[in-house]
Enzyme design. Structure first.
Site, PDB file in Angstrom:
ATOM      1  N   GLU A 279      -3.156   6.392   4.696  1.00 45.47           N
ATOM      2  CA  GLU A 279      -1.875   6.473   5.415  1.00 45.47           C
ATOM      3  C   GLU A 279      -1.015   7.606   4.866  1.00 45.47           C
ATOM      4  O   GLU A 279      -0.248   8.222   5.604  1.00 45.47           O
ATOM      5  CB  GLU A 279      -1.168   5.104   5.339  1.00 45.47           C
ATOM      6  CG  GLU A 279      -1.901   4.087   6.215  1.00 45.47           C
ATOM      7  CD  GLU A 279      -1.889   2.659   5.713  1.00 45.47           C
ATOM      8  OE1 GLU A 279      -1.036   2.307   4.884  1.00 45.47           O
ATOM      9  OE2 GLU A 279      -2.768   1.874   6.149  1.00 45.47           O
TER      10      GLU A 279
ATOM     11  N   ASN B 294      -2.352  -4.038  -2.124  1.00 49.25           N
ATOM     12  CA  ASN B 294      -1.461  -2.980  -1.653  1.00 49.25           C
ATOM     13  C   ASN B 294      -0.541  -3.586  -0.592  1.00 49.25           C
ATOM     14  O   ASN B 294      -0.978  -3.844   0.523  1.00 49.25           O
ATOM     15  CB  ASN B 294      -2.330  -1.845  -1.073  1.00 49.25           C
ATOM     16  CG  ASN B 294      -1.516  -0.782  -0.376  1.00 49.25           C
ATOM     17  OD1 ASN B 294      -0.293  -0.733  -0.485  1.00 49.25           O
ATOM     18  ND2 ASN B 294      -2.207   0.084   0.356  1.00 49.25           N
ATOM     19  N   TRP B 295       0.695  -3.803  -0.984  1.00 47.64           N
ATOM     20  CA  TRP B 295       1.619  -4.478  -0.057  1.00 47.64           C
ATOM     21  C   TRP B 295       2.114  -3.562   1.053  1.00 47.64           C
ATOM     22  O   TRP B 295       2.769  -4.024   1.988  1.00 47.64           O
ATOM     23  CB  TRP B 295       2.824  -5.047  -0.828  1.00 47.64           C
ATOM     24  CG  TRP B 295       2.499  -6.132  -1.792  1.00 47.64           C
ATOM     25  CD1 TRP B 295       1.264  -6.672  -2.062  1.00 47.64           C
ATOM     26  CD2 TRP B 295       3.426  -6.833  -2.631  1.00 47.64           C
ATOM     27  NE1 TRP B 295       1.371  -7.659  -3.013  1.00 47.64           N
ATOM     28  CE2 TRP B 295       2.691  -7.775  -3.382  1.00 47.64           C
ATOM     29  CE3 TRP B 295       4.803  -6.763  -2.829  1.00 47.64           C
ATOM     30  CZ2 TRP B 295       3.285  -8.637  -4.314  1.00 47.64           C
ATOM     31  CZ3 TRP B 295       5.415  -7.602  -3.743  1.00 47.64           C
ATOM     32  CH2 TRP B 295       4.653  -8.539  -4.484  1.00 47.64           C
TER      33      TRP B 295
ATOM     34  N   HIS C 248      -3.908   7.458  -0.405  1.00 46.11           N
ATOM     35  CA  HIS C 248      -4.242   6.431   0.588  1.00 46.11           C
ATOM     36  C   HIS C 248      -4.319   7.105   1.962  1.00 46.11           C
ATOM     37  O   HIS C 248      -3.581   8.050   2.238  1.00 46.11           O
ATOM     38  CB  HIS C 248      -3.184   5.327   0.574  1.00 46.11           C
ATOM     39  CG  HIS C 248      -3.570   4.168   1.434  1.00 46.11           C
ATOM     40  ND1 HIS C 248      -3.401   4.172   2.804  1.00 46.11           N
ATOM     41  CD2 HIS C 248      -4.149   2.985   1.134  1.00 46.11           C
ATOM     42  CE1 HIS C 248      -3.865   3.041   3.298  1.00 46.11           C
ATOM     43  NE2 HIS C 248      -4.329   2.297   2.304  1.00 46.11           N
TER      44      HIS C 248
ATOM     45  N   GLU D 267     -12.269   3.562   1.148  1.00 50.08           N
ATOM     46  CA  GLU D 267     -11.661   2.844   2.264  1.00 50.08           C
ATOM     47  C   GLU D 267     -11.939   3.596   3.563  1.00 50.08           C
ATOM     48  O   GLU D 267     -11.229   4.554   3.893  1.00 50.08           O
ATOM     49  CB  GLU D 267     -10.145   2.757   2.067  1.00 50.08           C
ATOM     50  CG  GLU D 267      -9.730   2.025   0.809  1.00 50.08           C
ATOM     51  CD  GLU D 267      -8.321   1.474   0.932  1.00 50.08           C
ATOM     52  OE1 GLU D 267      -8.171   0.258   0.804  1.00 50.08           O
ATOM     53  OE2 GLU D 267      -7.391   2.249   1.188  1.00 50.08           O
TER      54      GLU D 267
ATOM     55  N   SER E 213      -9.930  -4.377   5.384  1.00 48.75           N
ATOM     56  CA  SER E 213     -10.077  -5.733   5.931  1.00 48.75           C
ATOM     57  C   SER E 213     -10.814  -6.690   4.999  1.00 48.75           C
ATOM     58  O   SER E 213     -11.562  -7.556   5.452  1.00 48.75           O
ATOM     59  CB  SER E 213     -10.745  -5.692   7.314  1.00 48.75           C
ATOM     60  OG  SER E 213      -9.978  -4.901   8.208  1.00 48.75           O
TER      61      SER E 213
ATOM     62  N   GLY F 168      -5.121  -4.872   1.607  1.00 46.68           N
ATOM     63  CA  GLY F 168      -3.826  -4.725   2.261  1.00 46.68           C
ATOM     64  C   GLY F 168      -3.329  -6.062   2.784  1.00 46.68           C
ATOM     65  O   GLY F 168      -2.760  -6.876   2.049  1.00 46.68           O
ATOM     66  N   GLY F 169      -3.583  -6.324   4.050  1.00 47.04           N
ATOM     67  CA  GLY F 169      -3.051  -7.514   4.731  1.00 47.04           C
ATOM     68  C   GLY F 169      -3.218  -8.819   3.964  1.00 47.04           C
ATOM     69  O   GLY F 169      -2.284  -9.618   3.871  1.00 47.04           O
TER      70      GLY F 169
HETATM   71  P1  PGA Z   1      -6.341  -3.871   4.844  1.00 52.05           P
HETATM   72  O1  PGA Z   1      -5.786  -2.556   4.074  1.00 52.05           O
HETATM   73  O2  PGA Z   1      -6.893  -4.772   3.780  1.00 52.05           O
HETATM   74  O3  PGA Z   1      -5.137  -4.454   5.527  1.00 52.05           O
HETATM   75  O4  PGA Z   1      -7.384  -3.405   5.783  1.00 52.05           O
HETATM   76  C1  PGA Z   1      -6.502  -1.992   3.021  1.00 52.05           C
HETATM   77  C2  PGA Z   1      -5.749  -0.804   2.471  1.00 52.05           C
HETATM   78  O5  PGA Z   1      -5.200  -0.027   3.261  1.00 52.05           O
HETATM   79  O6  PGA Z   1      -5.691  -0.592   1.251  1.00 52.05           O
END
Ligand code: PGA
Length: 256
Positions: A102, A10-11, A100, A172, A218, A239-240
């Site tokens: 966010e 997930n960019w 998600h 998550e 993470s 993500g990251g």
């Molecule tokens: P992260 O994000 O790997 O940067 O913790 C995961 C995500 O939000 O899908």
């Protein structure tokens, strides 16, 4: 029942279309046939990058799957700023992240919305990646399982078993997203196992065994193998660590 693991990157709101082109080219070069034999790998770029990434993947006849980070629950019409399932499908998008944390936090997405989006995706033949997971307060209060399962039930409400089978669920925990604080494999398994049990009671065992349940929060190349060693964890939403081709390829390799 063997479930093919899925590693999805997930960019988020990163990478212009030019940067996206470079990243997906590098990623495609770094992944091996061995990786693709063992795991499905997908990238979820921002909407404006999808056409570019699709062109790269097509030209390279790549096995990398293409996903979106969100999808509209509406079919078409006066919904300024939204992107429909049909538009995504026309670009060979096969996955869409839905709900998600966010989106839930900054865009007020609740169960009614995630449920409508899951149905919109399925209607277009796009695999929803339904994201669920608790904030820190819920975990501290020991309510993480019930909180997460309520999101799961709401998101899947009204689906047939055949439809539910096509869904990917991503657990998550909000406190582990982008914080470097990864849930222990045991913490992740506790909730992913409860998700699978709930799928069995909402639908049937067959469905519960077919659905891929991912962990996200993470995940890195260094911790993915321990997390995926758990019975009910079938991959990762990353993500990251998906923003660097070498790291994401190593992560997929370690998952494989
Ligand atoms: P992260 O994000 O790997 O940067 O913790 C995961 C995500 O939000 O899908």
């Amino acid at each position: 029942m063997t479930r093919t693991p899925l590693i999805a990157g997930n960019w988020k709101m990163n990478k212009t279309h030019l940067e996206a082109q470079a990243l997906v080219e590098d990623l495609n070069d770094a992944l091996t046939d061995h990786d693709f034999d063992a795991v499905d790998v997908a990238v979820l770029p921002p909407f404006v990058d999808i056409r570019t990434v699709q062109t790269v993947l097509d030209a390279a006849k790549s096995s990398i799957g293409l996903g979106a980070q969100d999808i509209s629950q509406h079919e078409s019409g006066a919904y300024t700023g939204e992107v429909s399932a049909a538009m995504l499908k026309a670009l060979n998008v096969t996955f869409a992240a839905i709900g998600h944390s966010e989106r839930r936090q900054y865009h007020g997405e609740d169960e009614a919305i995630t449920n409508a989006k899951v149905k919109a995706a399925l209607g277009a033949g796009i695999t929803p990646i339904l994201c669920v997971g608790e904030p820190l307060e819920e975990r501290r209060a020991g309510k993480h399982v019930e909180y997460t399962l309520a999101q799961l039930e709401g998101g899947l409400s009204g689906l047939s078993a055949a439809e539910a089978k096509q869904v990917v669920v991503a657990y998550e925990p909000v406190w582990a997203i982008g914080t470097g604080e990864v849930a222990t494999p045991e913490d992740a398994q506790e909730v992913c196992g409860a998700i699978r049990d709930t799928l069995a009671s909402l639908f049937d065992t067959d469905t519960a065994q077919a659905v891929r349940v991912l962990y996200g929060g993470s995940v890195k190349s260094s911790n993915v193998a321990d997390i995926m060693a758990k019975d009910d964890i079938d991959g990762a939403l990353v993500g990251g660590a998906s923003l660097k081709a070498d790291e994401f390829a190593a992560l997929a390799g370690n998952a494989a």
